[in-house]
Design a protein around this motif. Structure first.
Motif, PDB file in Angstrom:
ATOM      1  N   CYS A  61     -31.313  25.461  35.923  1.00 23.08           N
ATOM      2  CA  CYS A  61     -30.788  26.797  36.208  1.00 23.08           C
ATOM      3  C   CYS A  61     -29.444  26.940  35.493  1.00 23.08           C
ATOM      4  CB  CYS A  61     -30.594  26.891  37.714  1.00 23.08           C
ATOM      5  SG  CYS A  61     -30.675  28.515  38.387  1.00 23.08           S
ATOM      6  N   PRO A  62     -29.111  28.111  34.978  1.00 23.81           N
ATOM      7  CA  PRO A  62     -27.793  28.269  34.333  1.00 23.81           C
ATOM      8  C   PRO A  62     -26.647  28.051  35.320  1.00 23.81           C
ATOM      9  CG  PRO A  62     -29.227  30.109  33.794  1.00 23.81           C
ATOM     10  CD  PRO A  62     -29.922  29.315  34.846  1.00 23.81           C
ATOM     11  N   MET A  63     -25.543  27.558  34.808  1.00 19.12           N
ATOM     12  CA  MET A  63     -24.363  27.308  35.639  1.00 19.12           C
ATOM     13  C   MET A  63     -23.897  28.562  36.370  1.00 19.12           C
ATOM     14  SD  MET A  63     -21.921  24.972  33.202  1.00 19.12           S
ATOM     15  CE  MET A  63     -20.495  25.353  34.192  1.00 19.12           C
ATOM     16  N   THR A  64     -23.928  29.681  35.684  1.00 18.38           N
ATOM     17  CA  THR A  64     -23.406  30.916  36.292  1.00 18.38           C
ATOM     18  C   THR A  64     -24.207  31.338  37.511  1.00 18.38           C
ATOM     19  OG1 THR A  64     -24.687  32.202  34.714  1.00 18.38           O
ATOM     20  CG2 THR A  64     -22.370  31.795  34.182  1.00 18.38           C
ATOM     21  N   VAL A  65     -25.483  31.021  37.525  1.00 17.85           N
ATOM     22  CA  VAL A  65     -26.321  31.352  38.683  1.00 17.85           C
ATOM     23  C   VAL A  65     -25.822  30.600  39.908  1.00 17.85           C
ATOM     24  CG1 VAL A  65     -28.653  31.115  39.636  1.00 17.85           C
ATOM     25  CG2 VAL A  65     -28.337  31.940  37.306  1.00 17.85           C
ATOM     26  N   LEU A  66     -25.259  29.434  39.689  1.00 13.88           N
ATOM     27  CA  LEU A  66     -24.769  28.623  40.795  1.00 13.88           C
ATOM     28  C   LEU A  66     -23.327  28.939  41.169  1.00 13.88           C
ATOM     29  CD1 LEU A  66     -26.234  25.149  39.796  1.00 13.88           C
ATOM     30  CD2 LEU A  66     -27.202  26.850  41.337  1.00 13.88           C
ATOM     31  N   TYR A  67     -22.440  29.028  40.164  1.00 15.19           N
ATOM     32  CA  TYR A  67     -21.027  29.110  40.540  1.00 15.19           C
ATOM     33  C   TYR A  67     -20.546  30.507  40.894  1.00 15.19           C
ATOM     34  CZ  TYR A  67     -19.195  30.272  35.790  1.00 15.19           C
ATOM     35  OH  TYR A  67     -18.888  30.855  34.589  1.00 15.19           O
ATOM     36  N   ILE A  68     -21.158  31.544  40.390  1.00 18.62           N
ATOM     37  CA  ILE A  68     -20.663  32.886  40.733  1.00 18.62           C
ATOM     38  C   ILE A  68     -20.876  33.207  42.213  1.00 18.62           C
ATOM     39  CG2 ILE A  68     -20.994  35.360  40.328  1.00 18.62           C
ATOM     40  CD1 ILE A  68     -21.120  34.677  37.335  1.00 18.62           C
TER      41      ILE A  68
END
Length: 173
Positions: free
Chosen positions: A80-87
């Motif tokens: 999964c892309p990082m942004t999907v997790l950290y945002i």
């Protein structure tokens, strides 16, 4: 008592992050990681501010950096892309009360144009709360994106296949 406060802080942040994550419709496999990142980050900020006396901007930087590092580690694992997790994990740390007080002070400043004393008070509130809200949001962004720059090759290759597609087949898509 201290451990209960830390756990409850992390738990509430995890629930909020799941709600924020649901809005952007990530894959179901991402929700446990989003919740864990939010709980760890928010609990870290809570501990830094409450028990070590660190200011909210610096504590937010440390917490968002931990969320960013966690997203680097977990993104590859769950594909999964990082942004999907950290945002969604960062959103519970947005300083809503400071932002609210900034807007409230702006409105009250405009409603009291005939009273210099009240104008001075609301202008001071506007600046104070605006600077805190702005600096915390800036630190959240910096801390979460630092791992992206530190691990650039890994961050951009997380969801890419090892083999590149030929140019002719990508044009037909």
């Amino acid at each position: 008592m201290i451990l209960t406060d830390i756990i409850s802080d992390g738990l509430f942040a995890a629930v909020a992050a799941i709600g924020f994550g649901a809005i952007s419709d990530p894959p179901m496999r991402a929700f446990p990681s989003i919740a864990a990142l939010a709980a760890i980050g928010h609990a870290l900020r809570f501990c830094l501010m409450t028990y070590l006396g660190v200011d909210i901007a610096t504590a937010s930087l440390c917490a968002s950096f931990s969320i960013g590092m966690g997203s680097v580690l977990l993104a590859k694992r769950i594909y999964c892309p990082m942004t999907v997790l950290y945002i969604p994990a960062l959103l519970p740390m947005i300083p809503g009360m400071y932002a609210y007080k900034t807007v409230f002070a702006l409105i009250m400043f405009m409603q009291n144009l005939q009273s210099p004393e009240l104008q001075h008070r609301y202008l001071q509130d506007l600046c104070t709360n605006g600077i805190v809200a702005g600096s915390v949001i800036f630190m959240l962004a910096v801390g979460a994106t630092m791992p992206l720059f530190l691990f650039k090759s890994r961050a951009f290759s997380m969801t890419r296949h090892e083999k590149k597609m030929p140019k002719s087949s990508s044009a037909t898509r």
